[in-house]
Design an enzyme around this catalytic site. Structure first.
Site, PDB file in Angstrom:
ATOM      1  N   ASP A  24      54.943 -64.862   2.018  1.00 41.61           N
ATOM      2  CA  ASP A  24      54.754 -64.742   3.312  1.00 41.61           C
ATOM      3  C   ASP A  24      52.935 -64.749   3.074  1.00 41.61           C
ATOM      4  O   ASP A  24      52.433 -64.139   2.315  1.00 41.61           O
ATOM      5  CB  ASP A  24      54.958 -63.454   3.839  1.00 41.61           C
ATOM      6  CG  ASP A  24      54.548 -63.036   5.185  1.00 41.61           C
ATOM      7  OD1 ASP A  24      54.927 -63.945   6.266  1.00 41.61           O
ATOM      8  OD2 ASP A  24      53.752 -62.429   5.425  1.00 41.61           O
TER       9      ASP A  24
ATOM     10  N   HIS B 146      61.095 -68.052  12.167  1.00 39.55           N
ATOM     11  CA  HIS B 146      60.984 -66.876  13.062  1.00 39.55           C
ATOM     12  C   HIS B 146      59.633 -66.734  13.638  1.00 39.55           C
ATOM     13  O   HIS B 146      59.698 -65.788  14.660  1.00 39.55           O
ATOM     14  CB  HIS B 146      61.532 -65.675  12.136  1.00 39.55           C
ATOM     15  CG  HIS B 146      60.297 -65.470  11.088  1.00 39.55           C
ATOM     16  ND1 HIS B 146      60.063 -66.294   9.902  1.00 39.55           N
ATOM     17  CD2 HIS B 146      59.146 -64.550  10.827  1.00 39.55           C
ATOM     18  CE1 HIS B 146      59.016 -66.079   9.194  1.00 39.55           C
ATOM     19  NE2 HIS B 146      58.457 -64.925   9.720  1.00 39.55           N
ATOM     20  N   ASP B 147      58.790 -67.574  13.337  1.00 37.56           N
ATOM     21  CA  ASP B 147      57.393 -67.185  14.016  1.00 37.56           C
ATOM     22  C   ASP B 147      57.040 -68.379  14.993  1.00 37.56           C
ATOM     23  O   ASP B 147      56.007 -68.297  15.712  1.00 37.56           O
ATOM     24  CB  ASP B 147      56.398 -67.303  13.110  1.00 37.56           C
ATOM     25  CG  ASP B 147      56.108 -65.994  12.141  1.00 37.56           C
ATOM     26  OD1 ASP B 147      56.617 -64.843  12.768  1.00 37.56           O
ATOM     27  OD2 ASP B 147      55.828 -66.212  10.979  1.00 37.56           O
TER      28      ASP B 147
ATOM     29  N   ASP C  70      75.670 -58.601  13.721  1.00 42.22           N
ATOM     30  CA  ASP C  70      75.937 -57.221  13.735  1.00 42.22           C
ATOM     31  C   ASP C  70      77.278 -56.961  13.314  1.00 42.22           C
ATOM     32  O   ASP C  70      78.445 -57.412  14.139  1.00 42.22           O
ATOM     33  CB  ASP C  70      75.436 -56.611  14.908  1.00 42.22           C
ATOM     34  CG  ASP C  70      75.608 -55.028  14.770  1.00 42.22           C
ATOM     35  OD1 ASP C  70      76.053 -54.560  13.999  1.00 42.22           O
ATOM     36  OD2 ASP C  70      75.926 -54.480  15.845  1.00 42.22           O
TER      37      ASP C  70
ATOM     38  N   GLU D 146      53.735 -69.591   2.259  1.00 38.79           N
ATOM     39  CA  GLU D 146      53.284 -69.903   3.805  1.00 38.79           C
ATOM     40  C   GLU D 146      51.839 -69.931   3.664  1.00 38.79           C
ATOM     41  O   GLU D 146      51.247 -68.877   3.068  1.00 38.79           O
ATOM     42  CB  GLU D 146      53.723 -68.646   4.659  1.00 38.79           C
ATOM     43  CG  GLU D 146      53.417 -68.905   6.079  1.00 38.79           C
ATOM     44  CD  GLU D 146      53.501 -67.672   7.024  1.00 38.79           C
ATOM     45  OE1 GLU D 146      53.929 -67.749   7.999  1.00 38.79           O
ATOM     46  OE2 GLU D 146      53.655 -66.567   6.080  1.00 38.79           O
TER      47      GLU D 146
ATOM     48  N   ASP E 121      73.103 -57.233  10.228  1.00 39.59           N
ATOM     49  CA  ASP E 121      73.129 -56.590   8.953  1.00 39.59           C
ATOM     50  C   ASP E 121      73.766 -57.454   7.920  1.00 39.59           C
ATOM     51  O   ASP E 121      74.158 -58.615   8.183  1.00 39.59           O
ATOM     52  CB  ASP E 121      74.046 -55.289   9.208  1.00 39.59           C
ATOM     53  CG  ASP E 121      75.445 -55.273   9.657  1.00 39.59           C
ATOM     54  OD1 ASP E 121      75.926 -56.311   9.217  1.00 39.59           O
ATOM     55  OD2 ASP E 121      75.749 -54.500  10.634  1.00 39.59           O
TER      56      ASP E 121
ATOM     57  N   ASN F 116      78.692 -53.555  12.613  1.00 40.54           N
ATOM     58  CA  ASN F 116      78.982 -52.273  12.915  1.00 40.54           C
ATOM     59  C   ASN F 116      78.384 -51.697  14.281  1.00 40.54           C
ATOM     60  O   ASN F 116      78.750 -50.501  14.559  1.00 40.54           O
ATOM     61  CB  ASN F 116      78.344 -51.410  11.761  1.00 40.54           C
ATOM     62  CG  ASN F 116      76.656 -51.332  11.806  1.00 40.54           C
ATOM     63  OD1 ASN F 116      76.248 -52.043  12.691  1.00 40.54           O
ATOM     64  ND2 ASN F 116      76.011 -50.831  10.818  1.00 40.54           N
TER      65      ASN F 116
ATOM     66  N   ASP G 138      62.274 -63.287   1.041  1.00 40.05           N
ATOM     67  CA  ASP G 138      60.843 -63.226   1.375  1.00 40.05           C
ATOM     68  C   ASP G 138      59.898 -62.429   0.626  1.00 40.05           C
ATOM     69  O   ASP G 138      60.292 -61.279   0.292  1.00 40.05           O
ATOM     70  CB  ASP G 138      60.939 -62.600   3.039  1.00 40.05           C
ATOM     71  CG  ASP G 138      59.891 -63.756   3.778  1.00 40.05           C
ATOM     72  OD1 ASP G 138      58.762 -64.048   3.467  1.00 40.05           O
ATOM     73  OD2 ASP G 138      60.548 -64.161   4.893  1.00 40.05           O
TER      74      ASP G 138
ATOM     75  N   ASP H 235      75.672 -51.434  15.838  1.00 43.73           N
ATOM     76  CA  ASP H 235      74.695 -50.492  16.310  1.00 43.73           C
ATOM     77  C   ASP H 235      73.571 -51.659  16.894  1.00 43.73           C
ATOM     78  O   ASP H 235      72.406 -51.099  17.364  1.00 43.73           O
ATOM     79  CB  ASP H 235      74.077 -50.002  14.854  1.00 43.73           C
ATOM     80  CG  ASP H 235      73.493 -51.258  14.067  1.00 43.73           C
ATOM     81  OD1 ASP H 235      73.639 -52.293  14.025  1.00 43.73           O
ATOM     82  OD2 ASP H 235      73.012 -50.543  12.878  1.00 43.73           O
TER      83      ASP H 235
END
Length: 562
Positions: A199, A330-331, A21, A257, A29, A23, A98, A25
């Site tokens: 995906d 990520h899964d 990150d 995938e 990003d 910034n 993706d 938040d």
């Protein structure tokens, strides 16, 4: 074997929300990614695969897209994105995006229009059906629990969603939908991206009859209806059309995938003659620690089964297609927690798993933090979890099946997708250096010991070991193009195999346990001389390869002259 740049590459997956990150938040990003590109270059990465950055209401963390040609505000602007692509290319790396085209968000303009009326021009962009006997059109179950059908009172019909109800499935039977997808893909490729990770691409073609499933599983739920949409009736027709209209016009990398794919089916997608994709992600090795294919029903993984799965894929695709090699994304849960030992032997087992994987034939994928040996996490409460699949399972198990929450949590600790989504651990400062704000998801508390700053500066770290692995791959064609053969098939602790190219052979010996098994070379194994190639412990180079004792999670690779 035909040489291709994507065969010789090592891919690094970035999950933007959790990477860096810039910034404050609390959300990763694009500018944060740009800040860390030199880190990836130092690691030796060739290709960066970005999880979705498109406009999205984030019901499923960006896999529910509301505008394919806009960047999510949380991540930055299209100008930021274009600068990132230029910075990636400036460093000699490539970028793969993706592609999520089985479904959109229900907030996509196509669906907003589609649900307005039955005669709307966008109605057939999605799959709508009337109810049947006052119920859903069929009893199919969603990947995220519950029915695949959602009632919409405006038109008194149901729409199909294999995932969340906020992810309506596109109707690929409609040629206008397909052309919209191809135009969008071309638009991105003209922005200089280098390929797509597609995906769930093999579920885009469905059986239009949507027949009911009659067989129930042991928990009383109807069996998964996947035979009616996995590798569906027109899947190859659609992908051939995509290849003709888009893919064949560019020198790009494509990986699909694919749910429930087996090697002989995969060959139809990836064969070098009339295949449509470069490689596929299969899930067979991701299911060996689950009973009856139920992700949440845990069982210890079986090394013999792992050998069968990996060897079948290596041999079935040999000379026909190309493998993708991965243990995490990520899964999936963190591999060092899942297949290694994330306590006493975290460093050793992480290095072993990386070596065992990268020495096989195929394109290796590294998921962010894997190169640091990041581990699974145990959040204090179910309230701390964000993963749509995890929360759906928890609700179904507690409300519909009457299970005690304490009975469910060990499965969540082991398998929740949030294990992979905790913020990247950059240093030992607050929030692991990921953000100066409040992170969108909790940081793994072990970041003080496990972080990139420590790893980069430690010559014996997992990070620097991965650097060596990746460099060896670049310098030795045998790692990319050599053929694979399993040895010691029935050994329950040692996974050993060879790679062969011309007069060279690699011998890979990996101990998957905390014990000290003895490796014995099969009788009559041919070699003239040998040298140690890479290992995760110090090894006496004069030690015979005929027989040796392996330390816990030890891996050795020898280069042999034959």
């Amino acid at each position: 074997m035909e040489k291709k740049w994507w065969k010789e590459s090592v891919v690094y997956q970035i999950y933007p929300r959790s990477f860096k990150d810039s910034n404050g938040d609390g959300i990763g990003d694009i500018n944060g990614i740009i800040e860390k590109l030199d880190y990836l270059k130092e690691l030796g990465i060739d290709v960066i695969w970005m999880s979705p950055m498109y406009e999205s209401p984030n019901d499923d963390n960006g896999y529910d897209i509301s505008d394919y040609q806009k960047i999510m505000d949380e991540f930055g602007t299209m100008e930021d994105y274009e600068r990132m692509v230029a910075e990636i290319h400036k460093r000699g790396m490539k970028i793969v995006m993706d592609l999520v085209v089985n479904h959109t968000s229900d907030e996509h303009n196509w669906f907003v229009e589609s649900r307005k009326s039955k005669d709307n021009p966008y109605r057939d962009y999605y799959i709508w059906r009337p109810g049947k006997d006052g119920k859903e059109p069929s009893n199919w179950q969603s990947y995220f629990s519950g029915s695949t059908w959602e009632y919409d009172k405006t038109t008194d019909e149901y729409y199909l969603h294999l995932f969340s109800k906020k992810q309506p499935d596109l109707n690929w039977e409609n040629p206008k939908v397909r052309q919209e997808v191809y135009d969008m893909m071309t638009w991105w490729l003209e922005k200089d991206i280098d390929g797509f990770r597609m995906d769930m691409i093999n579920v885009i073609s469905k059986n239009k009859d949507f027949p009911d499933i009659t067989r129930k599983n042991r928990e009383g739920n109807y069996q998964w209806a996947s035979k009616h949409f996995v590798n569906g009736p027109k899947i190859h027709e659609y992908l051939q059309e995509m290849k003709e209209k888009v893919l064949s016009n560019y020198d790009i990398m494509t990986v699909g995938e694919m749910q429930e794919i087996i090697p002989e089916e995969a060959v139809k997608y990836v064969n070098s003659e009339d295949g449509t994709l470069n490689m596929v992600f299969h899930f067979q090795h991701m299911r060996i620690d689950a009973r009856n294919g139920n992700k949440w029903d845990l069982k210890p993984f079986d090394l013999i089964e792992l050998k069968e799965v990996m060897t079948t894929w290596q041999k079935e695709l040999e000379g026909k297609g190309w493998n993708s090699l991965y243990l995490s994304n990520h899964d999936q849960a963190r591999p060092v927690s899942r297949f290694g030992n994330d306590k006493e032997y975290r460093i050793e087992s992480a290095k072993m798993l990386g070596t065992w994987l990268h020495m096989m034939q195929g394109t290796p994928y590294v998921y962010q933090g894997e190169e640091l040996g990041m581990t699974n996490v145990k959040f204090p409460s179910i309230e701390d979890y964000h993963c749509r699949e995890t929360l759906g399972m928890y609700e179904d198990a507690t409300k519909n099946l009457g299970k005690d929450p304490e009975e469910i949590m060990p499965s969540i600790y082991a398998k929740s997708r949030d294990n992979a989504r905790t913020p990247m651990q950059w240093d030992d400062s607050e929030n692991a250096g990921f953000t100066e704000g409040t992170p969108w998801i909790m940081v793994n508390p072990n970041y003080k010991e496990i972080n990139a700053k420590q790893a980069v500066n430690d010559p014996n770290s997992i990070f620097n070991y991965y650097r060596k692995l990746i460099r060896l791959r670049k310098d030795n064609p045998i790692i990319v193009y050599g053929t694979y053969d399993l040895i010691l098939k029935d050994d329950e602790k040692i996974y050993a195999y060879t790679r062969t190219l011309g007069n060279e052979k690699l011998l890979v010996v990996a101990n998957f346990t905390s014990e000290k098994p003895i490796f014995k070379l099969p009788e009559g194994f041919p070699y003239k001389s040998y040298q140690l190639f890479i290992a995760n412990y110090d090894v006496d180079e004069g030690e015979s390869i005929e027989s040796f004792v392996l330390k816990p999670y030890e891996v050795r690779v020898y280069k042999l002259d034959i």
